[in-house]
Design an enzyme around this catalytic site. Sequence first.
Site, PDB file in Angstrom:
ATOM      1  N   PHE A 293      36.066 -24.071 -17.901  1.00 53.01           N
ATOM      2  CA  PHE A 293      36.558 -23.192 -16.824  1.00 53.01           C
ATOM      3  C   PHE A 293      38.081 -23.077 -16.923  1.00 53.01           C
ATOM      4  O   PHE A 293      38.801 -23.959 -16.465  1.00 53.01           O
ATOM      5  CB  PHE A 293      36.143 -23.758 -15.470  1.00 53.01           C
TER       6      PHE A 293
ATOM      7  N   HIS B 201      53.942 -35.462 -12.600  1.00 53.48           N
ATOM      8  CA  HIS B 201      54.922 -35.124 -13.649  1.00 53.48           C
ATOM      9  C   HIS B 201      55.837 -33.990 -13.185  1.00 53.48           C
ATOM     10  O   HIS B 201      57.007 -33.945 -13.532  1.00 53.48           O
ATOM     11  CB  HIS B 201      54.214 -34.692 -14.936  1.00 53.48           C
TER      12      HIS B 201
ATOM     13  N   SER C 251      47.963 -41.919 -21.511  1.00 53.19           N
ATOM     14  CA  SER C 251      46.544 -41.788 -21.133  1.00 53.19           C
ATOM     15  C   SER C 251      45.577 -41.960 -22.300  1.00 53.19           C
ATOM     16  O   SER C 251      44.417 -42.296 -22.078  1.00 53.19           O
ATOM     17  CB  SER C 251      46.300 -40.417 -20.500  1.00 53.19           C
TER      18      SER C 251
HETATM   19 ZN   LIG Z   1      50.657 -38.213 -17.655  1.00 50.93          ZN
END
Ligand SMILES: [Zn+2]
Length: 487
Positions: free
Chosen positions: A287, A337, A119
Amino acid sequence: MKTWLLLPTALTTFALTQTHALANEPTTFAPTLQTNDSWFKEGQSVLSAAMQTAPINTPARNIILFVGDGMSVGTMTAARIYAGQQAGDSGEEFRLEMEALPHVAMSKTYNTDMQTPDSAGTATAMVTGVKTKAGTLGVNDNVQRGFCSTIKGNEAKTIFQIAAEKGKALGVVSTARLTHATPAATYAYSADRNWENNTTLTNISVEQGCRDIAQQFVDYDYGFGGFQVALGGGLREFTLVSDGGKRTDHDLTTLWQQRYPDGAFVSDHAALMDIDVSETERLFGLFGLSHMDYELDRDDSQPSLAQMTETAISMLAKNDDGYMLMIESGRIDHAHHAGNAKRALEDTLAFDAAIAKALAMTDPNETLIIVTADHAHTLVMNGYAPRGNDILGLAMNADGPVKADDGKAYTTLTYGNGPGAISGERAEPTAEAVVGDDYLQQALIPLSSETHSQEDVAILATGPKAWLFQGVVEQNYIFHVMNEAFK
Ligand SMILES: [Zn+2]
């Protein structure tokens, strides 16, 4: 459609018979157009709408880049059916909000050094226009992962800096930690995506002048001021060990508040709802200590992605010169995942609700909205369940569960690899178990964490320059359309 199931010999016989019959009766075959068929009518109405969709070629005032982390095309298909079935329909015909965006391309997601991407490299490609190595953020391919000294001179300018130079306000929203790879690519340069707080940096990296990712968020300025709105998870990366955080140097929420005395820092849902947007110059919300909760598990202490989207757009829309905003659904990826399709689908629907909110709050003539994923996952859809079969359920036929060659039932959704893999003989999945919240779909290859996939992902877009998404493109092309739209 049944002919697909015939054996080759039967298929040949069938074809010969048909040819023979047609040869003897050449003049009697005269079908009329099936204009009264509901599928035909629906196709005609979609065609009419498409013919009236003219490309919008004026500059974009605003851009919103939606990233569904790990939202493979199969995830979109399964989420669509899941949503349709929750609405009481068979599901296959349902349309997600994102699927209504008129311009579509496919994105090739590999990193410069990896066939299957991560990512950090993919987010960097989208926001800078150049592909780079897996694990690196905001830098070009010359940087070696983990080596701070290789960064200098290899920083890549982002669409966020370009937007800020044009006087646009900046925003980033994620359900992951704000320092996690995808949101971090909007503001950080880092030789390693894991340098999220000061304790993760090596001594030599500190000596060479590298700062951790959370620190870079608070320092982000470049002479234009930082982000007007940033909402996500990851409080621990900004706070001290003594407060339950990870840092050993200083509290970054305090530092942020000192730098922006007019800004508001919030850390729960109620405080976010209390924000008076018209009175608030900047907004920083964290948060949860780490990632925010999955949508399936979220209680009222955390805002939904749609609520964060609404607040972010309201804040940014106050700026006369427009804005650049990234909104990430960060946990579709994490559920995959974990080998848990149900949470991945629930988070995909929460992502779709955020897209619906953005579409409702913006004018397509001035806001370019792009919806894409950074990479795919190994979620598989197995045949042949009939129309309307529970997308999480066992593949069924008229006699009950379809039996595989091992005599056991199986689910429509499985994974190529992951924690749901079984060594030895496969267990027989039961109808009750497979629809459970915590069910792990069966997988072929045993791995503690299911992997990304290098399959292409979708790009869907509407608004100014959205028509430039055409065909199968490299992922870094997304930047080039955004940059063109801001000209
Ligand atoms: Zn990932």
